[in-house]
Design a protein around this motif. Structure first.
Motif, PDB file in Angstrom:
ATOM      1  N   SER A 613       0.825  -1.204   0.000  1.00 38.38           N
ATOM      2  CA  SER A 613       0.000   0.000   0.000  1.00 38.38           C
ATOM      3  C   SER A 613       0.863   1.261   0.000  1.00 38.38           C
ATOM      4  O   SER A 613       0.560   2.241  -0.691  1.00 38.38           O
ATOM      5  N   ILE A 614       1.959   1.226   0.784  1.00 37.96           N
ATOM      6  CA  ILE A 614       2.856   2.395   0.821  1.00 37.96           C
ATOM      7  C   ILE A 614       3.517   2.605  -0.543  1.00 37.96           C
ATOM      8  O   ILE A 614       3.566   3.730  -1.071  1.00 37.96           O
ATOM      9  N   ASP A 615       4.010   1.522  -1.136  1.00 39.14           N
ATOM     10  CA  ASP A 615       4.685   1.642  -2.429  1.00 39.14           C
ATOM     11  C   ASP A 615       3.720   2.086  -3.530  1.00 39.14           C
ATOM     12  O   ASP A 615       4.088   2.868  -4.420  1.00 39.14           O
ATOM     13  N   LYS A 616       2.500   1.605  -3.466  1.00 41.33           N
ATOM     14  CA  LYS A 616       1.525   2.040  -4.462  1.00 41.33           C
ATOM     15  C   LYS A 616       1.174   3.504  -4.272  1.00 41.33           C
ATOM     16  O   LYS A 616       1.017   4.259  -5.240  1.00 41.33           O
ATOM     17  N   TYR A 617       1.098   3.950  -3.026  1.00 40.93           N
ATOM     18  CA  TYR A 617       0.842   5.365  -2.745  1.00 40.93           C
ATOM     19  C   TYR A 617       1.984   6.245  -3.265  1.00 40.93           C
ATOM     20  O   TYR A 617       1.750   7.342  -3.778  1.00 40.93           O
ATOM     21  N   LEU A 618       3.204   5.727  -3.137  1.00 42.10           N
ATOM     22  CA  LEU A 618       4.379   6.481  -3.617  1.00 42.10           C
ATOM     23  C   LEU A 618       4.662   6.236  -5.090  1.00 42.10           C
ATOM     24  O   LEU A 618       5.662   6.725  -5.603  1.00 42.10           O
ATOM     25  N   LYS A 619       3.805   5.434  -5.757  1.00 41.09           N
ATOM     26  CA  LYS A 619       3.942   5.117  -7.183  1.00 41.09           C
ATOM     27  C   LYS A 619       5.256   4.383  -7.475  1.00 41.09           C
ATOM     28  O   LYS A 619       5.847   4.531  -8.543  1.00 41.09           O
ATOM     29  N   ARG A 620       5.686   3.593  -6.529  1.00 41.83           N
ATOM     30  CA  ARG A 620       6.836   2.701  -6.739  1.00 41.83           C
ATOM     31  C   ARG A 620       6.265   1.327  -7.084  1.00 41.83           C
ATOM     32  O   ARG A 620       6.279   0.397  -6.280  1.00 41.83           O
ATOM     33  N   TYR A 621       5.761   1.215  -8.299  1.00 38.94           N
ATOM     34  CA  TYR A 621       4.972   0.051  -8.669  1.00 38.94           C
ATOM     35  C   TYR A 621       5.771  -1.255  -8.706  1.00 38.94           C
ATOM     36  O   TYR A 621       5.237  -2.300  -8.331  1.00 38.94           O
ATOM     37  N   PRO A 622       7.023  -1.288  -9.173  1.00 33.80           N
ATOM     38  CA  PRO A 622       7.758  -2.577  -9.117  1.00 33.80           C
ATOM     39  C   PRO A 622       7.895  -3.110  -7.697  1.00 33.80           C
ATOM     40  O   PRO A 622       7.718  -4.309  -7.463  1.00 33.80           O
ATOM     41  N   LYS A 623       8.182  -2.213  -6.729  1.00 29.28           N
ATOM     42  CA  LYS A 623       8.276  -2.652  -5.338  1.00 29.28           C
ATOM     43  C   LYS A 623       6.903  -3.084  -4.825  1.00 29.28           C
ATOM     44  O   LYS A 623       6.782  -4.081  -4.086  1.00 29.28           O
ATOM     45  N   ALA A 624       5.886  -2.335  -5.180  1.00 30.55           N
ATOM     46  CA  ALA A 624       4.529  -2.699  -4.755  1.00 30.55           C
ATOM     47  C   ALA A 624       4.149  -4.066  -5.303  1.00 30.55           C
ATOM     48  O   ALA A 624       3.528  -4.891  -4.598  1.00 30.55           O
ATOM     49  N   LEU A 625       4.528  -4.353  -6.542  1.00 30.30           N
ATOM     50  CA  LEU A 625       4.233  -5.643  -7.143  1.00 30.30           C
ATOM     51  C   LEU A 625       4.938  -6.773  -6.390  1.00 30.30           C
ATOM     52  O   LEU A 625       4.367  -7.847  -6.163  1.00 30.30           O
ATOM     53  N   TYR A 626       6.184  -6.506  -5.997  1.00 31.33           N
ATOM     54  CA  TYR A 626       6.946  -7.526  -5.264  1.00 31.33           C
ATOM     55  C   TYR A 626       6.269  -7.856  -3.927  1.00 31.33           C
ATOM     56  O   TYR A 626       6.098  -9.031  -3.565  1.00 31.33           O
ATOM     57  N   HIS A 627       5.877  -6.828  -3.181  1.00 33.20           N
ATOM     58  CA  HIS A 627       5.255  -7.067  -1.881  1.00 33.20           C
ATOM     59  C   HIS A 627       3.868  -7.691  -2.041  1.00 33.20           C
ATOM     60  O   HIS A 627       3.470  -8.537  -1.219  1.00 33.20           O
ATOM     61  N   LEU A 628       3.125  -7.340  -3.084  1.00 34.56           N
ATOM     62  CA  LEU A 628       1.807  -7.906  -3.282  1.00 34.56           C
ATOM     63  C   LEU A 628       1.878  -9.385  -3.655  1.00 34.56           C
ATOM     64  O   LEU A 628       0.982 -10.168  -3.320  1.00 34.56           O
ATOM     65  N   SER A 629       2.955  -9.774  -4.354  1.00 29.05           N
ATOM     66  CA  SER A 629       3.100 -11.190  -4.729  1.00 29.05           C
ATOM     67  C   SER A 629       3.283 -12.079  -3.507  1.00 29.05           C
ATOM     68  O   SER A 629       3.054 -13.296  -3.582  1.00 29.05           O
ATOM     69  N   LYS A 630       3.693 -11.502  -2.373  1.00 31.09           N
ATOM     70  CA  LYS A 630       3.889 -12.288  -1.150  1.00 31.09           C
ATOM     71  C   LYS A 630       2.645 -12.324  -0.268  1.00 31.09           C
ATOM     72  O   LYS A 630       2.689 -12.907   0.821  1.00 31.09           O
ATOM     73  N   CYS A 631       1.575 -11.692  -0.746  1.00 29.17           N
ATOM     74  CA  CYS A 631       0.370 -11.618   0.088  1.00 29.17           C
ATOM     75  C   CYS A 631      -0.554 -12.815  -0.098  1.00 29.17           C
ATOM     76  O   CYS A 631      -1.634 -12.865   0.517  1.00 29.17           O
ATOM     77  N   GLY A 632      -0.195 -13.758  -0.978  1.00 28.68           N
ATOM     78  CA  GLY A 632      -1.018 -14.952  -1.138  1.00 28.68           C
ATOM     79  C   GLY A 632      -1.891 -14.892  -2.374  1.00 28.68           C
ATOM     80  O   GLY A 632      -2.077 -13.845  -2.989  1.00 28.68           O
ATOM     81  N   PRO A 633      -2.477 -16.073  -2.750  1.00 28.15           N
ATOM     82  CA  PRO A 633      -3.294 -16.146  -3.979  1.00 28.15           C
ATOM     83  C   PRO A 633      -4.577 -15.337  -3.904  1.00 28.15           C
ATOM     84  O   PRO A 633      -5.153 -14.994  -4.934  1.00 28.15           O
TER      85      PRO A 633
END
Length: 1011
Positions: A613-633
């Motif tokens: 959520s923080i990375d998406k708010y800061l528009k750091r989308y590659p980092k946001a994608l990485y953290h979201l991939s660890k949140c489960g299916p």
């Protein structure tokens, strides 16, 4: 007789000529100033003794070049000598640093020429006594009674005070009747106990050179006068170079003599230049100086008429004063400028041209000064240049050339502190500290930090850093041969300096230079704000170790001066440290009601989803994608939406295993994206890899990759009939695109229709493959029904095509020569029309000039201007029609070049096809048709090759600049030339048309058996 002058509202007694009533002296009968020559005094005495004195102004200054020299200047004021040390204080006359009191009026002063004793002063008074004053060795509390301190800051000033060592008497024992007042002149102090002076000889037109030896005999100090060398001519100037030990004498006729004073028997010889000729000034000079120019001892001279000479060459005629300082020549001119020229590696011609032309606006050699200023002195090993204005006041300037030269010397000597203080005071860009010699700076970064020491000064240096090389833009060296070597790293300049400075400061003391280390992080490109915030967080966690160490609050407050608070807030949020975020937010203007609920909401989330959520708010989308991939299916749909929205397909594929369902889903979406971007072949590869074979087959068909399409059909287990239909479908597309060979392979191998394949090959003139299939399937009947007729038809078509191209080429070539002749004639007519009539340019009114200019422009110019205001579609259409072949169009010659070049390239590209056709004509016995075709093709090839130099002449690409302005230009000529130049501007955009096409000589198309 006393000579007085006034300056800055003070009267000075400059000379005292005593004609006493003692026996043997001559009484004055009359005196008067000359009516024509300035400063010439005539005195008539008893017994018909006539004396003529020529006076000239001179500045008595110390000549030492070391840092110990005080830049002393002595001024005669009756029985006092006013001595000013300009290194310590610049005070306007009649104020001074020291006041030397003498028992009688002073006539001459001379500073010692030895560099170690440059502050010592010899004073010659009217009673023929020489007083020697030594510099230093005396303090304010214990001073000589004849010395008074002036404007140096009172008794607390720690400056060396001169003191009277001895006073020597000059004995006049021989021929007293011949001695006149001021009989010794041009007093020069060569060595510690040796002075030089000249006097008038007993014979008119002769001069006697005296060596004055300071001696002590029977406890009485006296001057031993020796070496009475008499020479022909009146000596009017004497100059000594302490570096080369050379004495130069100037005679009244301008001739320069060299005096060998160090020999056992002193001699005088004419001064000779490097060419062997005697040096003589065209006019006598009131000031002369010696300096080394191109390895040769050279004489500089300035007349009272402002003519400046170097040897016997006049360099300038508007010089009011000059001085030689170290390796520089400084001059003031009537243009109210001060010019500073480097004598190092400078030839006489280069010096003459440099002084004769105005300098560039950003040049460091020239600067404006107040009207009428003249050079007083230059402080050695410093940047101060002291000037005196006509009213008498002094002005101190820091000439840019002297400043940069001194800064470069300090940097070469690793004296970073002196260089930094000077540059900061005089507003020299601090980038020069690095740009002057990057290798030396990077090798001595710790020395630089230790010398500067102050954190604020280091921060000032870091904040001024720019990627620009200031030695090439703002501060180029005066000598072009001196070019600094760039640093051998591919990294950016600012990043390299910041990393080196940070490492050095961390090694010396990280706590002391904490703010400077933060500046290094912020100044880099891109700024390392997260690293800087991490350091602030470490400061917050650890207790202050020493007194004076920086706290986290102070460090954060300092960073807010360098970075926008909102940007810093975002980066602090990117550290995922909420305490640090709150600390930064408190320093900003944000409303706590806004950011506190947002932060509290984030704290409630799961760790990975929180960071997403923080990375998406800061528009750091590659980092946001990485953290979201660890949140489960359960969050995969959100993951996929983010991938599609931000086109992060490549990053997403790296986050899953190739055998996972998520990987296939992302790949399918990636393939759809590539299809939208009109990249069907790459989309087919992605679809094939994720086993979406139907999509892959469609993509490969669109891209024309029939091999991969057939492989995909095999993966889909297509039956033979369906595979044949697929092959016929792709063959039809290839036929439309004139890819007959590919279409024939599909029909013959997959559709099993070799007859259709042979017909397609014959249609595409692929004779080799067509003949192979005919014999493979034993269909010799096709040779008679289709193959041979196709050969003969192709031969006829080629002959017609070659004839058409040959006629078109010849027609366009002739038209091009006509167009060029018309343009040349028009240009000559314009010049012939303007040449005899330019004297009548004043007769034309503004209105007539405007009408004539509009008449000279063609109708095409007006139409083009109207087109430019239309829609973009029409503009593109006009661009396509820009090169019109219509006769009389503005760019007809360019259009002809374009067409001729295209014809040449088409003809040259037929060589391979022509060789194949000739080969099979011969194979089936059509020798006559083959020979006719070969001859026709050879003729057009010869025509095009021989016309290359005529059409594309070597000087075609050189566009001479039209001289629009000039003394012979009128309003009409300027307007017409400007319109013509405006019409020729598009030519520069079509340079490729002016380059001759190249022929491919590697293809052997001829058949020798047909020759």
């Amino acid at each position: 007789v006393q000579l007085w002058t006034t300056g800055n509202y003070h009267w000075y007694l400059k000379q005292n000529l005593t004609f006493d009533s003692s026996e043997g002296s001559h009484h004055i009968v009359s005196l008067m100033w000359d009516q024509e020559t300035p400063y010439r005094l005539h005195i008539l005495c008893q017994q018909w003794l006539y004396l003529c004195y020529d006076w000239q102004w001179s500045i008595d200054r110390s000549t030492g070049g070391g840092a110990s020299d005080l830049a002393n200047v002595a001024v005669i004021d009756g029985d006092k000598v006013l001595l000013t040390a300009f290194r310590h204080a610049v005070v306007p006359p009649p104020l001074c640093t020291y006041q030397l009191q003498l028992p009688c009026p002073v006539n001459q002063v001379a500073f010692c020429a030895e560099p170690a004793r440059s502050g010592d002063l010899a004073v010659l008074d009217a009673n023929h006594r020489i007083s020697i004053y030594r510099s230093g060795g005396c303090t304010n509390t214990k001073m000589d009674s004849t010395v008074k301190i002036g404007a140096v800051g009172g008794l607390n000033a720690s400056v060396p005070v001169p003191w009277l060592e001895k006073s020597y008497r000059i004995d006049i024992v021989d021929d007293k009747n011949g001695r006149n007042p001021l009989w010794l002149r041009l007093l020069t102090w060569l060595q510690d106990d040796l002075l030089l002076a000249v006097s008038q000889g007993h014979v008119p037109g002769h001069t006697v050179i005296h060596h004055l030896k300071l001696t002590s005999v029977a406890e009485e100090e006296c001057v031993d006068i020796s070496s009475h060398l008499t020479m022909a001519g009146d000596v009017i100037s004497l100059c000594y170079n302490a570096k080369t030990k050379v004495v130069a004498l100037q005679l009244s006729d301008g001739q320069i003599m060299k005096y060998h004073w160090g020999a056992e028997t002193p001699t005088v010889n004419p001064w000779q230049s490097s060419s062997g000729s005697a040096v003589r000034f065209p006019s006598p000079c009131m000031q002369i100086a010696l300096a080394v120019l191109c390895g040769e001892e050279t004489v500089f001279g300035l007349t009272d008429r402002c003519r400046f000479f170097i040897n016997d060459t006049e360099i300038a005629s508007n010089v009011t004063s000059f001085a030689i300082h170290d390796e520089f020549l400084l001059l003031t001119t009537h243009l109210h400028t001060c010019q500073c020229v480097s004598l190092k590696n400078m030839s006489l011609k280069a010096l003459q041209s440099g002084l004769g032309t105005t300098s560039a606006p950003n040049s460091e050699t020239l600067r404006r000064i107040e009207r009428g200023c003249r050079i007083v002195t230059i402080v050695p090993q410093d940047t101060k240049l002291v000037l005196q204005v006509p009213r008498g006041n002094l002005e101190t300037i820091h000439h840019r050339a002297l400043v940069l030269a001194q800064v470069r010397k300090w940097l070469d000597g690793l004296q970073f502190k002196e260089a930094f203080e000077c540059m900061r005071k005089l507003r020299i860009n601090l980038n020069l500290i690095y740009d002057h010699n990057p290798k030396v700076f990077l090798g001595n970064v710790e020395t630089f930090v230790k010398q500067i020491d102050l954190v604020n000064s280091i921060n000032l240096f870091l904040t001024e850093l720019k990627e620009e090389d200031f030695t090439k833009t703002m501060y180029p060296p005066l000598d072009p041969a001196i070019a600094c070597e760039p640093h051998g790293s591919d990294r950016k300049k600012v990043d390299l300096i910041c990393d080196s400075m940070r490492a050095a400061m961390e090694n010396i003391g990280a706590s002391k230079y904490c703010l400077s280390i933060l500046t290094c992080h912020v100044k880099k490109s891109p700024p390392e704000l997260e690293t800087a915030l991490q350091r602030i967080r470490e400061l917050r966690e650890q207790a202050p170790s020493t007194v004076g160490s920086i706290s986290a609050e102070e460090a954060l407050k300092y960073m807010l001066y360098l970075v926008n608070v909102n940007e810093l807030y975002d980066h602090s949020l990117g550290t995922y440290d909420f305490d640090l975020v709150i600390m930064v937010a408190e320093k900003s203007q944000k409303d706590p009601k806004e950011y506190l609920p947002f932060l509290n909401n984030l704290k409630k989330m799961e760790s990975n989803y929180q960071r997403y959520s923080i990375d998406k708010y800061l528009k750091r989308y590659p980092k946001a994608l990485y953290h979201l991939s660890k949140c489960g299916p359960e969050h995969f749909s959100e993951f996929l939406n983010l991938v599609v929205d931000q086109n992060l397909y490549k990053e997403a594929l790296k986050l899953y295993r190739p055998d996972s369902q998520e990987y296939k889903t992302v790949s399918y979406a990636y393939g759809e994206y590539l299809m939208q971007k009109h990249l069907p072949e790459q989309a087919g590869l992605i679809f094939f890899r994720c086993e979406a074979f139907e999509k892959a087959l469609d993509a490969f068909q669109v891209s024309g990759n029939w091999q991969q399409a057939l492989c995909t059909a095999a993966e889909l287990c297509y039956p033979e009939d369906k595979l044949a239909n697929l092959a016929r479908s792709m063959a039809g597309r290839f036929t439309e695109k004139r890819k007959y060979a590919d279409a024939a392979i599909l029909l013959e191998q997959y559709a099993k229709d070799y007859e259709e394949a042979i017909l397609l090959l014959l249609e595409g003139t692929v004779w080799d493959e067509a003949l192979r299939l005919i014999y493979k399937y034993n269909r010799s009947d096709i040779l008679e029904t289709n193959f041979k007729p196709s050969l003969l038809e192709a031969q006829k078509n080629q002959l017609m095509f070659l004839e058409t191209q040959k006629a078109s080429f010849s027609r366009h070539r002739k038209r091009l020569s006509v167009v060029r002749e018309l343009k040349q004639q028009a240009q000559n007519d314009l010049l012939d029309f303007e040449a005899p009539n330019f004297l009548e340019s004043d007769l034309f009114s503004d209105a007539s000039s405007m009408v004539t200019a509009s008449d000279t422009s063609s109708k095409y110019t007006h139409s083009n201007s109207r087109i430019s205001a239309r829609s973009s579609k029409n503009r593109r259409k006009a661009e396509r029609k820009k090169h019109s072949l219509k006769e009389g169009s503005p760019l007809e010659d360019v259009a002809l070049l374009e067409v001729l070049g295209e014809i040449v390239r088409i003809i040259d590209g037929l060589k391979g096809e022509m060789h194949s056709l000739l080969k099979y004509l011969v194979l089936f016995g059509y020798d006559g048709q083959a020979q006719e075709l070969q001859q026709a093709f050879d003729e057009i090839l010869q025509l095009t090759e021989h016309s290359i130099l005529e059409i594309w002449s070597p000087g075609l690409q050189q566009f001479p600049a039209n001289t629009i302005l000039g003394p012979n230009s009128t309003a009409n000529s300027i307007s017409a030339a400007y319109s013509q130049q405006k019409a020729l501007d598009p030519i520069a955009q079509d340079v490729e048309f002016f380059i001759p096409p190249k022929f491919n000589k590697n293809i052997q198309w001829k058949l020798n058996l047909l020759q």
